[in-house]
Motif scaffolding. Structure first.
Motif, PDB file in Angstrom:
ATOM      1  N   SER A 149       8.052 -11.123   7.922  1.00  0.00           N
ATOM      2  CA  SER A 149       9.283 -10.621   8.089  1.00  0.00           C
ATOM      3  C   SER A 149      10.164 -10.690   6.639  1.00  0.00           C
ATOM      4  O   SER A 149      10.833  -9.795   6.138  1.00  0.00           O
ATOM      5  CB  SER A 149      10.372 -10.880   9.139  1.00  0.00           C
ATOM      6  N   TYR A 152       7.170  -9.288   3.505  1.00  0.00           N
ATOM      7  CA  TYR A 152       7.081  -7.799   3.548  1.00  0.00           C
ATOM      8  C   TYR A 152       8.176  -6.918   4.206  1.00  0.00           C
ATOM      9  O   TYR A 152       7.960  -5.790   4.368  1.00  0.00           O
ATOM     10  CB  TYR A 152       5.690  -7.531   4.514  1.00  0.00           C
ATOM     11  N   GLY A 153       9.106  -7.604   4.710  1.00  0.00           N
ATOM     12  CA  GLY A 153      10.258  -6.850   5.170  1.00  0.00           C
ATOM     13  C   GLY A 153      11.776  -6.957   4.134  1.00  0.00           C
ATOM     14  O   GLY A 153      12.074  -5.905   3.706  1.00  0.00           O
ATOM     15  N   ILE A 154      12.054  -7.945   4.243  1.00  0.00           N
ATOM     16  CA  ILE A 154      13.498  -8.257   3.328  1.00  0.00           C
ATOM     17  C   ILE A 154      13.071  -8.240   1.855  1.00  0.00           C
ATOM     18  O   ILE A 154      13.811  -7.248   1.288  1.00  0.00           O
ATOM     19  CB  ILE A 154      13.961  -9.648   3.860  1.00  0.00           C
ATOM     20  N   PRO A 156      10.685  -6.652  -0.043  1.00  0.00           N
ATOM     21  CA  PRO A 156      10.575  -5.662  -0.561  1.00  0.00           C
ATOM     22  C   PRO A 156      11.846  -4.689  -0.781  1.00  0.00           C
ATOM     23  O   PRO A 156      11.913  -3.709  -1.515  1.00  0.00           O
ATOM     24  CB  PRO A 156       9.294  -4.662   0.175  1.00  0.00           C
ATOM     25  N   ALA A 157      12.791  -4.666   0.468  1.00  0.00           N
ATOM     26  CA  ALA A 157      13.520  -3.711   0.480  1.00  0.00           C
ATOM     27  C   ALA A 157      14.622  -4.219  -0.494  1.00  0.00           C
ATOM     28  O   ALA A 157      15.463  -3.222  -1.155  1.00  0.00           O
ATOM     29  CB  ALA A 157      14.418  -3.852   2.036  1.00  0.00           C
ATOM     30  N   TYR A 238      13.973  -5.193  14.733  1.00  0.00           N
ATOM     31  CA  TYR A 238      12.670  -4.788  14.192  1.00  0.00           C
ATOM     32  C   TYR A 238      11.475  -5.231  15.100  1.00  0.00           C
ATOM     33  O   TYR A 238      11.597  -6.268  15.763  1.00  0.00           O
ATOM     34  CB  TYR A 238      12.659  -5.125  12.734  1.00  0.00           C
ATOM     35  N   ALA A 241       7.251  -6.003  10.068  1.00  0.00           N
ATOM     36  CA  ALA A 241       8.071  -6.384   8.697  1.00  0.00           C
ATOM     37  C   ALA A 241       8.028  -4.972   8.122  1.00  0.00           C
ATOM     38  O   ALA A 241       9.168  -4.703   7.572  1.00  0.00           O
ATOM     39  CB  ALA A 241       6.873  -7.089   7.830  1.00  0.00           C
ATOM     40  N   GLY A 242       7.087  -3.922   8.368  1.00  0.00           N
ATOM     41  CA  GLY A 242       7.333  -2.591   7.688  1.00  0.00           C
ATOM     42  C   GLY A 242       8.622  -1.942   8.513  1.00  0.00           C
ATOM     43  O   GLY A 242       9.606  -1.345   7.661  1.00  0.00           O
ATOM     44  N   ARG A 245      11.684  -3.489   6.922  1.00  0.00           N
ATOM     45  CA  ARG A 245      12.006  -3.003   5.295  1.00  0.00           C
ATOM     46  C   ARG A 245      12.715  -1.675   5.440  1.00  0.00           C
ATOM     47  O   ARG A 245      13.561  -1.463   4.619  1.00  0.00           O
ATOM     48  CB  ARG A 245      10.649  -2.740   4.830  1.00  0.00           C
ATOM     49  N   ASP A 246      12.172  -0.812   6.238  1.00  0.00           N
ATOM     50  CA  ASP A 246      12.785   0.683   6.248  1.00  0.00           C
ATOM     51  C   ASP A 246      14.116   0.615   7.081  1.00  0.00           C
ATOM     52  O   ASP A 246      15.073   1.408   6.428  1.00  0.00           O
ATOM     53  CB  ASP A 246      11.887   1.591   7.186  1.00  0.00           C
ATOM     54  N   LEU A 249      16.436  -0.827   4.124  1.00  0.00           N
ATOM     55  CA  LEU A 249      16.570   0.115   2.984  1.00  0.00           C
ATOM     56  C   LEU A 249      17.725   0.990   3.326  1.00  0.00           C
ATOM     57  O   LEU A 249      18.574   1.489   2.646  1.00  0.00           O
ATOM     58  CB  LEU A 249      15.497   0.901   2.666  1.00  0.00           C
TER      59      LEU A 249
END
Length: 253
Positions: A149, A152-154, A156-157, A238, A241-242, A245-246, A249
């Motif tokens: 999370s 690959y989630g926090i 990248p955002a 959530y 992770a994806g 991220r979305d 964002l």
């Protein structure tokens, strides 16, 4: 009130108190003229205090019943009363000085910093952290279970939006861990808190964040039940992770 003027006045009043006390202890009698001079000095100091504090405390007056039967000396009870008045004035002035000192210290503490260090029990933060308007602090459990999370989630955002970010276990130092976390929370613009797993350390960090008035985004995975005390507070839930991220964002944009 002027802080330096108050301190100077406190020194003058204490000097008068000590002078009266020493004189009355070393003399068998306090003569009327001496007592009258003390009243004049007291009222002069009282005028200074009234002007500084914008008060209107009444002057001390001289009365014949303050004197002994001969009218040449002053009664012991009168001297005690006079010393008591001086002591009360000293205490009041010292209270004003302390209130003024705390007010001055409060002004020096930046809005993003702690009002008081809860570990050292002193005003402000001794580290004096500087505000970083582009930094986001990430509070989450130090557990491999939640690494995806984060990675690959926090991250990248935040990278996509140009934010710097800080996670305590990414920096190895010899600082006290709580001080390190507290310093970084103070310095940041915003905090993302992952309450997944309801980790007690994360809950403590959340309390610090709210106490400092920082903007907060709370996130949690679908497996963690919502806390009733946070029922009225918005959070991002959530599933992977994806998904996180979305949603981040969108929330940060």
């Amino acid at each position: 009130m002027n802080f330096n003027d108050m301190q100077a006045l406190s020194f003058e009043i204490k000097n008068l108190h000590d002078k009266v006390e020493i004189y009355s202890k070393n003399k068998d009698y306090v003569y009327t003229d001496v007592y009258k001079s003390w009243i004049v000095e007291y009222n002069h100091l009282l005028d200074k205090y009234n002007a500084l504090a914008n008060l209107n405390i009444t002057h001390m007056s001289f009365n014949t019943h303050d004197l002994s039967s001969t009218q040449k000396t002053v009664r012991n009870t009168t001297i005690e009363f006079f010393l008591n008045n001086l002591s009360n004035l000293i205490r009041k002035l010292e209270s004003d000085i302390e209130a003024n000192r705390l007010k001055m210290a409060e002004k020096k503490i930046a809005p993003h910093q702690m009002r008081k260090c809860f570990k050292l029990d002193i005003s402000g933060c001794p580290i004096n952290p500087q505000y970083q308007r582009n930094k986001i602090f990430i509070a989450m459990p130090f557990s491999a279970e939640y690494l995806d999370s984060y990675n690959y989630g926090i991250v990248p955002a935040l990278n996509a939006l140009g934010y710097e970010h800080y996670k305590a276990d990414n920096e190895i130092t010899n600082k006290d861990i709580m001080c390190k976390i507290c310093q970084q929370i103070q310095a940041c613009k915003m905090v993302i808190i992952n309450i997944s797993g309801l980790n007690p350390n994360v809950m403590l960090e959340q309390g610090l964040v709210y106490g400092l008035g920082k903007p907060v985004i709370i996130i949690k995975d679908k497996n963690t039940n919502a806390i009733s005390d946070l029922g009225s507070i918005e959070y991002i839930e959530y599933s992977h992770a994806g998904d996180l991220r979305d949603k981040l964002l969108k929330a940060l944009d």
